[in-house]
Design an enzyme around this catalytic site. Structure first.
Site, PDB file in Angstrom:
ATOM      1  CG  LEU A 198     -19.135  10.856  -1.647  1.00 44.66           C
ATOM      2  CD1 LEU A 198     -17.973  11.840  -1.735  1.00 44.66           C
ATOM      3  CD2 LEU A 198     -20.452  11.597  -1.466  1.00 44.66           C
ATOM      4  CG  ASN A 204      -4.559   2.531  -4.645  1.00 46.10           C
ATOM      5  OD1 ASN A 204      -5.610   2.904  -4.132  1.00 46.10           O
ATOM      6  ND2 ASN A 204      -4.209   1.255  -4.683  1.00 46.10           N
ATOM      7  N   GLY A 238      -6.576   2.954 -11.142  1.00 48.40           N
ATOM      8  CA  GLY A 238      -5.871   2.659 -12.381  1.00 48.40           C
ATOM      9  C   GLY A 238      -5.648   3.900 -13.221  1.00 48.40           C
ATOM     10  CE  LYS A 292      -6.709  -1.754 -17.220  1.00 51.58           C
ATOM     11  NZ  LYS A 292      -7.155  -0.536 -16.535  1.00 51.58           N
ATOM     12  CG  ASP A 345      -0.370  -4.000  -3.700  1.00 51.63           C
ATOM     13  OD1 ASP A 345      -0.228  -3.142  -4.572  1.00 51.63           O
ATOM     14  OD2 ASP A 345      -1.120  -4.980  -3.823  1.00 51.63           O
ATOM     15  N   GLY A 363      20.574 -21.523  -0.638  1.00 56.42           N
ATOM     16  CA  GLY A 363      22.020 -21.384  -0.540  1.00 56.42           C
ATOM     17  C   GLY A 363      22.742 -22.689  -0.275  1.00 56.42           C
TER      18      GLY A 363
END
Length: 400
Positions: free
Chosen positions: A70, A94, A96, A135, A167, A226
């Site tokens: 669209l 989602n 900007g 952003k 994300d 570690g």
């Protein structure tokens, strides 16, 4: 039936945070219709960079969806979207900061035409607060949540983490919120507004690290691999960049099992290692004993021997190893799915297994592949009507 059979989602997402959300719901049976910009589509397809084929990245994140194109920046395209809205339970975006507002398809506008809509926004820093207009993408969210600061060697700089949790981790949290909102809607008949900040969502995956801050009074240090010889990586035969086994022997029973597995049961009585404190003090010597054995083994053989002895251990898998791992294959986790451009491809399935819900995995849609089909279903339009909208510029040129 599928668990979410009957849930319909208008998906106006891009890249990964939003697409992971809607894909997870599609894997649970929701009908997800992805609304994309004509000719270009979701930038994750790669078309914005001139790619001829949909990128493997897009194919991995958009299974089990339908695609509609669209031109939302035209009055005719926006009108079609707003007429579609009452046919859906959920709208997810989602984009900007400011995009939805510019297109005039915010929560108030959609609620006017569909008061029961569940309207979901995933933003880098939310829609309020001093960072709201900043952003954001995955690694920015991870940096802002503290993940970089705990990744890397103690004497080195902060390091970018490997997984894209900013994300996909946010997306799965959004999917959980949507499922909860939909369940609530079954009782109340009311929709609602749902917002997730990627920065805030990422902090959920850092709660163990945050639990070492003295309730926010000091930073959690980086520990790298570690210095504990029982919770560490060990090199294996082959000398490749990932020829390692990770050992996590967290109790005395596992420590004893390590000694027996590496053929050194005498270490249990060795006065250098007969208490936890001494094992810590003499960790370099103990590490040397274990490493002598691991270097003689392939990483898979080392993993198998240790795991079968009751020790928590795994070889360091490379990402392509997942597609040939005998365990994942035996569990049917790797699926062969047909894609219109790429042919038969191997993809990883949704992890949750539900005895009363099954959804067959399908290939990601081509750009605009389902435009005509969805508009006929949702709006009752004839092919002549749809062709007229296309000729008028509302739909773009993708005719399927």
């Amino acid at each position: 039936m599928a668990a979410l059979d009957g849930m319909r989602i208008l998906d106006m997402t891009q890249y990964e945070a939003g697409t992971s959300c809607t894909q997870s719901l599609a894997f649970l049976g929701a009908d997800v219709v992805k609304v994309e910009r004509p000719e270009v589509g979701d930038p994750g397809r790669g078309r914005a960079r001139g790619a001829a084929l949909d990128a493997e990245y897009f194919v991995n994140w958009n299974s089990n969806k339908r695609s509609v194109t669209l031109h939302l920046d035209t009055p005719a395209g926006r009108e079609v979207l707003m007429k579609m809205v009452p046919n859906y339970d959920v709208f997810v975006e989602n984009y900007g900061p400011g995009v939805v507002e510019k297109l005039d398809i915010g929560y108030d506008a959609m609620r006017d035409v569909h008061p029961e809509i569940i309207y979901v926004r995933i933003k880098g820093f939310g829609t309020s607060g001093p960072y709201a207009d900043y952003k954001c993408m995955d690694m920015v969210a991870q940096a802002a949540a503290g993940a970089f600061s705990i990744t890397g060697e103690p004497d080195g700089p902060p390091m970018r983490p490997g997984p894209t949790m900013g994300d996909a981790g946010t997306g799965v949290q959004a999917a959980l919120a949507i499922t909860a909102a939909w369940a609530q809607k079954q009782r109340t008949g009311e929709g609602q507004y749902v917002e997730l900040s990627m920065q805030e969502a990422m902090t959920y995956y850092l709660r163990t690290a945050v639990s070492r801050t003295g309730f926010g009074t000091e930073p959690t240090p980086r520990i790298g691999n570690g210095d504990n010889p029982f919770v560490s990586l060990y090199p294996c035969r082959g000398n490749g960049p990932n020829d390692y086994v990770f050992i996590m022997a967290v109790n005395p029973r596992m420590w004893a099992a390590v000694c027996r597995t590496i053929g050194q049961p005498g270490l249990l009585a060795d006065e250098r290692f007969d208490t936890a404190a001494k094992r810590r003090t003499n960790s370099a010597a103990l590490r040397g004993e274990i490493e002598t054995w691991t270097r003689s083994q392939s990483k898979q053989a080392a993993m198998t021997a240790l795991a079968q002895a009751g020790v928590c251990a795994s070889q360091v898998y490379e990402t392509n190893d997942l597609f040939t791992d005998p365990h994942l294959l035996a569990r049917d986790f790797v699926q062969t799915v047909h894609h219109a451009q790429h042919g038969d491809v191997r993809l990883l399935r949704w992890p949750a297994r539900m005895s009363k819900s099954h959804v067959t995995m399908k290939g990601a849609p081509l750009l605009g592949e389902h435009t005509d089909e969805v508009l006929a279903e949702d709006l009752g339009l004839s092919q002549a009507d749809i062709d007229g909208l296309r000729a008028g510029g509302a739909l773009g040129s993708e005719a399927r």
